[in-house]
Design an enzyme around this catalytic site. Structure first.
Site, PDB file in Angstrom:
ATOM      1  N   GLY B 501       0.795  -1.222   0.000  1.00 36.90           N
ATOM      2  CA  GLY B 501       0.000   0.000   0.000  1.00 36.90           C
ATOM      3  C   GLY B 501       0.828   1.273   0.000  1.00 36.90           C
ATOM      4  N   PRO B 581       9.275   5.681  11.350  1.00 36.05           N
ATOM      5  CA  PRO B 581       9.794   4.642  12.249  1.00 36.05           C
ATOM      6  C   PRO B 581       8.805   4.269  13.350  1.00 36.05           C
ATOM      7  CG  PRO B 581      11.405   6.407  11.923  1.00 36.05           C
ATOM      8  CD  PRO B 581      10.134   6.870  11.280  1.00 36.05           C
ATOM      9  N   THR B 583       5.285   4.270  13.281  1.00 34.04           N
ATOM     10  CA  THR B 583       4.195   3.395  12.837  1.00 34.04           C
ATOM     11  C   THR B 583       4.738   2.113  12.200  1.00 34.04           C
ATOM     12  OG1 THR B 583       4.069   4.690  10.796  1.00 34.04           O
ATOM     13  CG2 THR B 583       2.521   5.256  12.549  1.00 34.04           C
ATOM     14  N   GLN B 587       3.753  -1.705  13.194  1.00 35.58           N
ATOM     15  CA  GLN B 587       3.306  -2.716  12.240  1.00 35.58           C
ATOM     16  C   GLN B 587       4.131  -3.982  12.340  1.00 35.58           C
ATOM     17  OE1 GLN B 587       2.671  -1.834   8.034  1.00 35.58           O
ATOM     18  NE2 GLN B 587       0.891  -2.853   8.815  1.00 35.58           N
ATOM     19  N   GLU B 654       3.803  -7.216   6.406  1.00 40.52           N
ATOM     20  CA  GLU B 654       3.629  -8.667   6.529  1.00 40.52           C
ATOM     21  C   GLU B 654       4.904  -9.389   6.942  1.00 40.52           C
ATOM     22  OE1 GLU B 654       0.262  -9.959   3.355  1.00 40.52           O
ATOM     23  OE2 GLU B 654       2.039  -9.013   2.553  1.00 40.52           O
TER      24      GLU B 654
END
Ligand code: FES
Ligand code: FES
Lengths: 173, 693
Positions: B501, B581, B583, B587, B654
């Site tokens: 994204g 850095p 966010t 994740q 991911e």
């Protein structure tokens, strides 16, 4: 003959400082009354079963999962949601710490985490022991292990746990 | 420069107060509520459906069944053609819906609907010896099902060291905390507030299913409460909410799936059985690598996940084979879930690598370094930037890997484990599946810019990162940028998929900003506007652009009960430049937390007789909680990838998930000597294997 019409009851509850009067179907949970009838959507519905904590609010000062409370049984209650914890633009210290430590991602579990943390810190202050408290008689020391244990009713699928614990630790200092 | 600064999450205030609206929460006038009724058989036919009592209940506005629901386009994917026939293809399938004045009335009425079935025998169990295994034409990402180079048989036969083991993983469920939800209003045009990770792709599918022009459908999703792949598609509940609104004269209709419904209606990560064979010489060089994956798909719609594709280029070896075989079961279609394929595949191969290291008596990090490839063996192309060895070395240093000894502290056996991993960048999603992504830049006056794209932020921090990218692309301070996303009235953008994204939408924003400056200069008039697009990557013919990481885990296993704790988890990531850095770390550790959850908890209990997942709530389907996560950290190399895009960023999120399960399994093995090859790693398996020895 089965009854087909809902049974309604008139109740009044205080939500984030406002007195709200409403007529509830007696099957309505406090969570649904807030979200569907009063448009107060700060508490979230994640499971409706008391298993995720997203719906946590402070009810008469204690944290509860509002999906397991019936609205009709809480006539007169004082409810504070995460929205009400903030004073306009001034965030509650726990909320500010969540922001500072990035203790959130999608934000859906967040209002519940925040309310749960506020209620939990009060419980600690009052000396309530938890499963991991060693000495039940001594004052509770707010270790990370204590925070994790006491917050484990609030699930976060985004996995913000580590930052949430850091935020709560910071807010408690 | 804004990129690289740990800017506070832009929607953070709205989220900590709970004022950010999610799909179900948008205030609409006088809504109706839809409750879905689900099949209680896994295969067969609805022969009769009696809705009289439900329809007679005061407050019921409509009951939708396959008899009464409007016809949908026959060419729409089977997954979205709700209520078009009485055929049942999986347990929990939607067979009717009640629309009523309150959620209680809808639910009460749903309980009054009587359904009669003609059930047929079903099959919901994946097994390696299934007689109906078949070779798919392709795996779902568009890669060949099989690959082969060299002579694996001969190489395995003559290898001084050999591993031949089978690893299994359960079906898993995305389980975002926000249930899938829709608010639909279909008067003249159709407006949908949707829990969607891609408003434009959702619109296209909805338009196709409804046979209604896409330009008359407005889809709004400013906030999404987690998705992980499960909110990319138009789902039956959204289709039915739209139909219900149309059938009730254009009243707003709200639907939120119950937690239990989500286990039957929002897809799952497919279960796998994977056989991995490794051959190596005494120096630890792989002489053969074979990865044969067997996985489940649905009888009514094929989705075969790419479980073994990373084995085509992760390590160097002259002899290699990878295969995918699938079996069609009477289950809901599987679908991508955070790090699809890679999550299960790496559990198998990285466990096997650990077993090989033990067999040779070699350090597992050294084994991986010895098999580092010089190029992508699958395509023959060089890597754009591959720094896996550095991830391993830096991680080893930070984690304190050297001299790793297993130890005992009281009742606890403690050990450490490592895994390496790769996450491909699926540029094919742009060229083949979802098309270009667009963005617009507008000068709204006084030096302020409005940047818009139909992107989504389901918790990734895209809103914040994209604002930073925009600020730099326009050479303005971050405070002069406003960013809009999550609305199909904005420039078309692909859904959030493949961790691409921020990269894809960011490139579109960079293009739009460049175009804006070209057309309007540095002193633009108010209202000046320009658009730009990301259409693909020109370098993919020349280089392979993948991400890499290494994960280190410490496991503590209780010697008597088999209880497993993971006191430490460290991930080291090679993901190009990091935009934000703060966010990005969230994740990555969030993904690692999901990986930990996969390692220790997540398992579908499937009742063969009923054909259903029976642990279908959070009491039964355990996910990681606060108490599971102790010391967890993510660091990265911060090496911009010059081929990935203008920003030098590669897919990130991911990566967090992929290596963790193997790292934990390897740490548990180090601590106890017991190798668990079947996820999740639960105390019963440890205790049983301890007695079996
Ligand atoms: S919604 Fe109340 S605990 Fe999940
Ligand atoms: S922030 Fe997404 S579930 Fe907690």
């Amino acid at each position: 003959m089965t009854r087909t019409n809902p049974v309604l009851a008139d109740i009044a509850i205080h939500v984030d400082g406002d007195k709200r009067q409403l007529s509830v179907d007696t099957r309505t949970t406090l969570l649904d009354a807030l979200r569907d009838q009063l448009g107060v959507t700060s508490p979230k519905k994640g499971c409706d079963h008391g298993q995720c904590g997203a719906c946590t609010v402070l009810l008469d000062g204690r944290r509860v999962v509002s999906c397991l409370a019936l609205a009709v049984a809480n006539d007169g209650a004082e409810i504070v949601t995460a929205q009400g914890l903030a004073d306009g633009d001034d965030l509650h210290p726990v909320q500010q710490a969540f922001l500072d430590r990035d203790g959130l991602q999608c934000g859906y579990c967040t209002p519940g985490q925040v309310c749960s943390a506020v209620g939990m810190l009060r419980e600690v202050q009052e000396g309530w022991p938890s499963h991991v408290t060693g000495d039940l008689a001594a004052p509770v020391e707010l270790t990370d292990e204590e925070i994790r244990e006491r917050m484990s009713g609030n699930l976060c699928r985004c996995g913000a746990y580590a930052n949430i614990v850091a935020a709560i630790r910071e807010a408690a200092e | 420069m804004s990129i690289g600064i740990p800017v506070e999450r832009m929607d953070g205030r709205a989220k900590v107060t709970g004022t950010a609206p999610y799909a179900y929460e948008h205030q609409v006038a006088d809504p109706l509520y839809l409750h879905l009724i689900q099949s209680t058989i896994a295969r067969g036919q609805v022969t009769a459906i009696d809705v009289a009592a439900a329809e007679a209940l005061p407050g019921v506005a409509a009951v939708l069944t396959h008899h009464t629901a409007p016809r949908l386009a026959p060419d729409a994917p089977a997954e979205f053609r709700a209520l078009q026939s009485g055929e049942i293809v999986h347990h929990g399938q939607v067979i009717a819906g009640v629309v009523a004045e309150s959620p209680h009335i809808a639910r009460h009425a749903a309980g009054l609907v009587r359904v009669t079935y003609d059930a047929r025998p079903h099959d919901v169990r994946l097994r390696a010896d299934h007689p109906d295994l078949y070779t798919p034409d392709m795996v779902a990402i568009g890669a060949p099902a099989d690959s082969a180079t060299g002579d694996t048989h001969a190489a395995l036969a003559s290898a001084p060291f050999r591993i031949d083991q089978t690893y299994t993983t359960s079906a898993m469920f995305h389980s975002p905390i926000e249930p899938h939800a829709t608010t639909a209003i279909w008067a003249d045009d159709l407006t949908v507030y949707e829990a969607s990770q891609g408003v434009h792709d959702f619109t296209a599918l909805l338009a196709q299913a409804l046979g209604f022009p896409a330009d008359r459908i407005r889809v709004i999703a400013p906030h999404v409460g987690g998705a992980f792949g499960s909110k990319g598609l138009a789902r039956p509940h959204a289709v039915l909410a739209a139909l219900a609104s149309r059938m009730t004269g254009g009243r707003a209709v709200k639907v939120a799936l119950t937690r239990r419904q989500m286990f039957a209606l929002t897809n799952h990560r497919p279960a796998t059985v994977q056989r991995v064979q490794l051959g190596a010489d005494a120096d630890g060089r792989l002489t053969a690598l074979v990865h044969d994956a067997i996985l489940s798909t649905a009888r009514y719609e094929e989705y075969v996940e790419w479980v073994a594709t990373s084995s085509r280029n992760m390590y160097a070896t002259p002899n290699r084979r990878t295969t995918h075989r699938a079996v069609r079961l009477d289950v809901q279609m599987p679908a991508p879930m955070r790090a699809p394929g890679e999550a299960q595949g790496h559990f198998a191969t990285e466990s096997a690598m650990d077993e090989l290291a033990t067999a040779i008596g070699m350090d597992p990090i050294e084994l991986r370094i010895r098999n580092e490839p010089s190029a992508d063996a699958d395509t023959g192309l060089p890597w754009s930037s591959r720094n896996l060895v550095e991830c391993l070395r830096l991680g080893a240093q930070r984690f304190g890997w050297a001299g790793r000894g297993r130890r005992r502290e009281g009742d606890w056996l403690i050990g450490t484990g490592v895994a390496a991993a790769t996450l491909p960048t699926w540029f094919k999603l742009i060229s083949v599946a979802y098309g270009p992504s667009h963005a617009a830049v507008e000068h709204v006056g006084n030096g302020r810019y409005l940047v818009s794209t139909g992107a989504s932020d389901a918790g990734t921090g895209a809103r914040t990162a994209l604002s930073q990218i925009a600020a730099d692309a326009l050479s303005v301070p971050l405070s002069d940028v406003d960013l809009e996303l999550g609305d199909n009235a904005l420039p078309r953008a692909m859904l959030a998929a493949g961790s691409m994204g921020t990269m894809v939408w960011g490139s579109a924003i960079v293009a739009a900003a460049g175009e804006f400056r070209r057309l309007h200069g540095t002193d633009p008039r108010p209202g000046a506007r320009a658009e730009g697009a990301m259409t693909g990557n020109p370098h993919t013919e020349r280089v392979t652009i993948d991400s890499f990481h290494a994960v280190f885990a410490e496991a503590a296993v209780h010697a008597e009960t088999g209880e497993i704790r993971v006191p430490r988890l460290l991930g080291v990531f090679d993901i190009g430049r990091v935009v934000n850095p703060r966010t990005a770390r969230s994740q990555l550790i969030g993904g690692m937390t999901m990986g930990l959850s996969m390692a220790l908890h997540e398992s579908a209990a499937v009742d063969q007789h009923v054909g259903a997942v029976v642990n279908n709530d959070f009491a039964g389907y355990h996910i990681a909680t606060h108490a599971d996560v102790a010391d967890i950290d993510a660091v990265w190399l911060d090496k911009p990838d010059p081929y990935a895009n203008e920003m030098g960023i590669r897919p990130a999120g991911e990566n967090g998930v992929i290596g963790v399960a193997a790292a934990v399994a390897n740490a548990v093995n180090h601590a106890t000597g017991v190798r668990i090859r079947d996820l999740p790693i639960t105390p019963d398996k440890l205790v049983v294997s301890r007695f079996a020895r």
